[in-house]
Design an enzyme around this catalytic site. Structure first.
Site, PDB file in Angstrom:
ATOM      1  N   LEU A   1      40.555  42.816  31.910  1.00  0.00           N
ATOM      2  CA  LEU A   1      40.448  41.515  32.579  1.00  0.00           C
ATOM      3  C   LEU A   1      41.728  41.239  33.357  1.00  0.00           C
ATOM      4  O   LEU A   1      42.826  41.382  32.803  1.00  0.00           O
ATOM      5  CB  LEU A   1      40.227  40.393  31.556  1.00  0.00           C
ATOM      6  CG  LEU A   1      38.939  40.462  30.722  1.00  0.00           C
ATOM      7  CD1 LEU A   1      39.026  39.510  29.548  1.00  0.00           C
ATOM      8  CD2 LEU A   1      37.727  40.144  31.595  1.00  0.00           C
ATOM      9  N   HIS A   2      41.599  40.846  34.626  1.00  0.00           N
ATOM     10  CA  HIS A   2      42.801  40.557  35.402  1.00  0.00           C
ATOM     11  C   HIS A   2      42.588  39.547  36.524  1.00  0.00           C
ATOM     12  O   HIS A   2      43.558  39.058  37.100  1.00  0.00           O
ATOM     13  CB  HIS A   2      43.351  41.845  36.018  1.00  0.00           C
ATOM     14  CG  HIS A   2      42.544  42.335  37.180  1.00  0.00           C
ATOM     15  ND1 HIS A   2      41.354  43.001  37.020  1.00  0.00           N
ATOM     16  CD2 HIS A   2      42.739  42.228  38.522  1.00  0.00           C
ATOM     17  CE1 HIS A   2      40.861  43.293  38.209  1.00  0.00           C
ATOM     18  NE2 HIS A   2      41.679  42.844  39.130  1.00  0.00           N
ATOM     19  N   ARG A   3      41.339  39.225  36.859  1.00  0.00           N
ATOM     20  CA  ARG A   3      41.095  38.372  38.022  1.00  0.00           C
ATOM     21  C   ARG A   3      41.602  36.950  37.784  1.00  0.00           C
ATOM     22  O   ARG A   3      41.423  36.384  36.695  1.00  0.00           O
ATOM     23  CB  ARG A   3      39.611  38.338  38.383  1.00  0.00           C
ATOM     24  CG  ARG A   3      39.125  39.654  38.966  1.00  0.00           C
ATOM     25  CD  ARG A   3      37.745  39.568  39.588  1.00  0.00           C
ATOM     26  NE  ARG A   3      37.410  40.856  40.179  1.00  0.00           N
ATOM     27  CZ  ARG A   3      37.759  41.230  41.405  1.00  0.00           C
ATOM     28  NH1 ARG A   3      38.441  40.397  42.166  1.00  0.00           N
ATOM     29  NH2 ARG A   3      37.435  42.416  41.865  1.00  0.00           N
TER      30      ARG A   3
END
Length: 366
Positions: free
Chosen positions: A207-209
């Site tokens: 997860l990074h957005r």
């Protein structure tokens, strides 16, 4: 005299996309491919990473992009790349993907009347709030050659009025990277190298957005759901620096310290795919991994309202999900097991060869 082709890369997925093409062009005898690292992700140890994972050696040029807003990053790359083009005018510039480096170098090259080819053209999320979508639209509007990974990319471009002569379906270059790396991937021992155990069934999470990790309430809900999932299946979570920063800032990191939830630093491409390859499923908000899981036959749950890779849903193993149905979807996959490995046209590890053939035709060397 050999034809000079610049291969532009700024972030880690870009290097994975240009690696097979660099090797294929190097083997032609008529082409001198040169890697231009824009420096958009300056924290990558380029020397070690290139040598070990991609066997490419050092980049030929490093532009040292500044950090900051999209405008600052894009502007600094445009200026630096223009300076390079003043010294060396390549016969073709190949940009890949949809990051700021892609649009910056495409614009600089076109303004100096140098042909540009876009590898991975035609992908659309139809969400113009995403910076990547704007980059895709801009690059595809000016590039001379548009290499699409699948039929839907060509349809999108034609719907935007792009002439057929600029569109060439060549397949998915990421699958070339994957198949090229498989011998190394099969030898990876994550237990000894990262203390990551693959003995029991597990789920990989990435997860990074900003939409998921920059909002405290959203990230708190994600953490709660991941803890619930970890009660049902083990989780391996390589944490992106941006995500880790937010988890600590929002005082959420400690909640993830569960016996069945393994946290680790970002993995190299080889190690990451080794983990994904033996997983039961993957939860992500990334782009490229939707394709890799489809090729490997691993169920993928994408925590986003849309995807620029819809073929991974219609013909692959990907599903778009929300936090409201995440746990439910994980339960379904645990109960039903892995799907049959799909086969998508031209996702066969031969994309680089097709691209080299198209470059040869364009530069009149064959």
């Amino acid at each position: 005299m050999k034809k000079v082709v610049h291969l532009i890369a700024g972030v880690r997925p870009n290097f994975m996309k240009i690696a097979p093409l660099w090797h294929a062009l190097n083997a032609t005898g008529w082409c001198l491919p040169k890697v231009v690292h824009t420096g958009q992700h300056s924290d990558i140890n380029m020397s070690e990473w290139f040598f070990q994972d991609l066997e490419m050696g050092q980049p030929d040029y490093t532009l040292q992009a500044v950090t900051g807003s999209h405008a600052k990053v894009t502007g600094s790359i445009m200026i630096a790349y223009e300076d390079l083009l003043m010294k060396e005018k390549p016969d073709l510039v190949v940009v890949v993907g949809d990051v700021d480096s892609t649009v910056a170098c495409a614009i600089s090259a076109k303004k100096m009347h140098i042909p540009v080819a876009h590898l991975e053209a035609g992908l659309r999320s139809f969400d113009r709030t995403m910076p990547e979508e704007l980059n895709r639209l801009l690059v595809d509007s000016i590039a001379d050659i548009l290499w699409t990974p699948s039929k839907d990319g060509g349809v999108n471009l034609k719907n935007e009025g792009v002439e057929d002569s600029r569109i060439q379906q060549v397949g998915n270059i990421m699958i070339d990277s994957l198949t090229m790396a498989l011998p190394k991937i099969e030898k990876v021992d994550l237990k000894s190298e990262h203390d990551i155990s693959l003995d029991a069934p597990y789920c990989v999470v990435t997860l990074h957005r900003p939409s998921n990790v920059d909002d405290k309430e959203q990230l708190e809900r994600i953490v709660t759901q991941l803890v619930r999932i970890s009660e049902r299946i083990n989780i391996i979570f390589p944490i992106h620096p941006r995500t880790k920063k937010r988890l600590i800032e929002f005082d959420l990191y400690s909640q993830l310290l569960q016996p069945s939830l393994t946290l680790c630093d970002p993995l190299s491409y080889i190690d990451f795919i080794a983990a994904v390859r033996k997983s039961s499923l993957l939860v992500t908000d990334s782009g490229g991994v939707q394709e890799e899981t489809t090729y490997l036959g691993i169920p993928c749950l994408t925590l986003r309202p849309n995807t620029e890779r819809p073929i991974t849903i219609t013909e692959g193993t990907n599903q778009l999900i929300t936090l409201d149905n995440l746990v439910e979807k994980v339960e379904e996959i645990i109960e039903n097991g892995k799907p049959v490995v799909p086969s998508i046209e031209m996702w066969d590890g031969q994309t680089a060869a097709r691209v080299v053939d198209r470059i040869g035709q364009f530069l009149n060397v064959r």
